[in-house]
Design a protein around this motif. Structure first.
Motif, short mmCIF file in Angstrom:
data_model
loop_
_atom_site.label_atom_id
_atom_site.label_comp_id
_atom_site.label_asym_id
_atom_site.label_seq_id
_atom_site.Cartn_x
_atom_site.Cartn_y
_atom_site.Cartn_z
N TRP A 239 0.86 -1.18 0.00
CA TRP A 239 0.00 0.00 0.00
C TRP A 239 0.90 1.22 0.00
O TRP A 239 1.79 1.35 0.83
CB TRP A 239 -0.91 0.02 1.21
CG TRP A 239 -1.78 1.25 1.28
CD1 TRP A 239 -1.55 2.39 1.98
CD2 TRP A 239 -3.01 1.46 0.59
NE1 TRP A 239 -2.55 3.31 1.77
CE2 TRP A 239 -3.46 2.77 0.93
CE3 TRP A 239 -3.78 0.68 -0.27
CZ2 TRP A 239 -4.64 3.29 0.43
CZ3 TRP A 239 -4.96 1.21 -0.77
CH2 TRP A 239 -5.39 2.49 -0.42
N VAL B 17 2.26 6.57 -9.98
CA VAL B 17 3.17 5.88 -9.07
C VAL B 17 4.28 5.26 -9.91
O VAL B 17 4.00 4.53 -10.88
CB VAL B 17 2.44 4.81 -8.25
CG1 VAL B 17 3.41 4.11 -7.29
CG2 VAL B 17 1.28 5.43 -7.48
N GLN C 46 8.14 3.10 -9.94
CA GLN C 46 9.10 2.25 -9.25
C GLN C 46 10.27 2.02 -10.21
O GLN C 46 10.07 1.55 -11.33
CB GLN C 46 8.47 0.91 -8.85
CG GLN C 46 9.29 0.11 -7.85
CD GLN C 46 10.45 -0.64 -8.47
OE1 GLN C 46 10.30 -1.30 -9.50
NE2 GLN C 46 11.61 -0.54 -7.86
N ILE D 199 3.98 2.49 -12.82
CA ILE D 199 3.31 1.21 -12.63
C ILE D 199 1.84 1.35 -12.26
O ILE D 199 1.10 0.37 -12.25
CB ILE D 199 4.02 0.37 -11.55
CG1 ILE D 199 4.03 1.11 -10.20
CG2 ILE D 199 5.45 0.03 -11.97
CD1 ILE D 199 4.54 0.26 -9.06
N HIS D 200 1.41 2.59 -11.98
CA HIS D 200 0.00 2.76 -11.61
C HIS D 200 -0.37 4.23 -11.75
O HIS D 200 0.47 5.12 -11.58
CB HIS D 200 -0.23 2.31 -10.16
CG HIS D 200 -1.67 2.32 -9.75
ND1 HIS D 200 -2.56 1.34 -10.12
CD2 HIS D 200 -2.39 3.20 -9.00
CE1 HIS D 200 -3.75 1.60 -9.62
NE2 HIS D 200 -3.67 2.73 -8.94
N THR E 63 -3.01 3.87 -2.81
CA THR E 63 -3.43 2.81 -3.72
C THR E 63 -2.78 1.50 -3.35
O THR E 63 -1.67 1.48 -2.77
CB THR E 63 -3.08 3.17 -5.18
OG1 THR E 63 -3.68 2.20 -6.06
CG2 THR E 63 -1.58 3.17 -5.41
N LEU F 21 -0.92 -1.85 -4.53
CA LEU F 21 -0.10 -2.34 -5.64
C LEU F 21 0.06 -3.84 -5.50
O LEU F 21 0.37 -4.35 -4.41
CB LEU F 21 1.28 -1.68 -5.63
CG LEU F 21 1.29 -0.15 -5.69
CD1 LEU F 21 2.71 0.37 -5.54
CD2 LEU F 21 0.67 0.34 -6.99
N THR F 22 -0.17 -4.57 -6.58
CA THR F 22 -0.05 -6.02 -6.55
C THR F 22 0.95 -6.48 -7.61
O THR F 22 1.50 -5.68 -8.36
CB THR F 22 -1.43 -6.67 -6.81
OG1 THR F 22 -1.93 -6.23 -8.09
CG2 THR F 22 -2.43 -6.29 -5.72
N PHE G 70 9.20 3.41 -4.06
CA PHE G 70 8.11 3.99 -4.83
C PHE G 70 8.15 5.51 -4.73
O PHE G 70 8.41 6.07 -3.67
CB PHE G 70 6.75 3.49 -4.32
CG PHE G 70 6.58 2.00 -4.43
CD1 PHE G 70 6.37 1.40 -5.65
CD2 PHE G 70 6.63 1.20 -3.29
CE1 PHE G 70 6.21 0.02 -5.76
CE2 PHE G 70 6.47 -0.17 -3.38
CZ PHE G 70 6.26 -0.77 -4.61
#
Length: 324
Positions: free
Chosen positions: A151, A168, A170, A175-176, A185, A187-188, A198
């Motif tokens: 998270w 976001v 990385q 990635i998002h 948010t 992240l998976t 991040f």
């Protein structure tokens, strides 16, 4: 006893029968794969600017054999992507307009899934000649929520025409994308036993992006049955005139760690080796001599050579500005 080999023509009927049987078997196998994969789950759509929308969805399980995705705006196909891509920016849209997007998965046999439930996004108004980027988020925090998830949250940014999205990143890769009202948010799809750094950037309706906010380090725990972490801990990088000093704590691998691979700006640059009798206990330190001009920005991370000869997980990533 001398035996006469059969004439080539005598072999042909049998070979033809075998070939026909093989073709029939292959045809039968191909014909049996008519079951489509499941519709993609977790579909979201977020306006990124006055003329673009960021569409994301969850990756299909490996058992579904998905080889790609097709992205639709209403009933119009707008993008085709390979199976390893689960996000896309749809551009060339009109400001202040609502759009419905959906995604369908396709497998190796060409079977097309049902469409995922549509996600709707409305583009904001365009701002003429807007060249002012938003401020960067002042704070970023993160925590692991499992071996493969985290998270990440951030503080609000400001912009003269209004923030429309938060991106976001990385390792320098987006990635998002989250909406302007969101402050965090999930992240998976992360790796167990890995240190991630991040950062978050704010974006406005003219696609101006802010600088990175501060980095948030997140260490995912090992998955069940896995050993201790392999990433160097507490990695630091400090610039001084003509040099960068690195410091870290060696991972607990059961042996002395004598070799580290350093990456600068995403590329492997050098291998740091400690000779026999020179392996530091506790914190390790290494000084790099630099010749690049002052103001050059480096991002650095490193990983250790493990006792089995492979490389371990990366440390957190650090960003430094070289000094003269």
């Amino acid at each position: 006893m001398h035996r006469t080999a059969p004439a080539p023509s005598a072999l042909r009927p049998a070979a033809a029968c075998l070939a026909s049987a093989a073709l029939l078997a292959l045809a039968a196998c191909g014909a049996s794969d008519t079951e489509p994969p499941a519709a993609p789950a977790g579909l979201t759509a977020q306006a990124g600017s006055a003329t673009s929308v960021h569409v994301m969805w969850n990756a299909a399980p490996e058992r579904d054999g998905v080889t790609g995705y097709r992205v639709f705006q209403a009933d119009r196909l707008v993008r085709e992507l390979p199976a390893d891509k689960t996000m896309v920016d749809v551009t060339g849209l009109a400001p202040q307009t609502g759009y419905d997007f959906t995604v369908r998965a396709v497998d190796a046999a060409g079977n097309l899934s049902e469409a995922a439930p549509a996600a709707r996004a409305t583009t904001p108004a365009a701002a003429a000649e807007d060249r002012t980027a938003p401020t960067a988020p002042a704070t970023t925090t993160g925590r692991a929520t499992g071996p493969r998830a985290a998270w990440v949250s951030w503080s609000a940014a400001t912009d003269d025409t209004g923030v429309t999205a938060y991106d976001v990143y990385q390792g320098g890769v987006r990635i998002h994308t989250a909406g302007p009202a969101e402050r965090g948010t999930a992240l998976t799809g992360l790796r167990p036993d890995t240190v991630y750094t991040f950062t978050v950037r704010a974006r406005d309706g003219a696609d101006n992006s802010s600088a990175d906010g501060p980095g948030a380090d997140v260490t995912t725990p090992p998955a069940t049955g896995e050993g201790p972490g392999t990433a160097p801990a507490g990695f630091e990088a400090t610039a001084s005139p003509g040099a960068v000093t690195l410091a870290w704590t060696a991972p607990e691998t059961g042996r002395e760690t004598t070799e580290y691979e350093l990456h600068v700006n995403g590329r492997p640059t050098t291998v740091i080796q400690f000779g026999a009798g020179a392996v530091p206990s506790g914190r390790a330190e290494h000084r790099l001599t630099v010749t690049e001009p002052a103001g050059t920005v480096w991002t650095l991370k490193l990983r250790a050579r493990l006792p089995d000869g492979t490389w371990g997980s990366f440390s957190a990533e650090r960003r430094v500005t070289l000094t003269g």
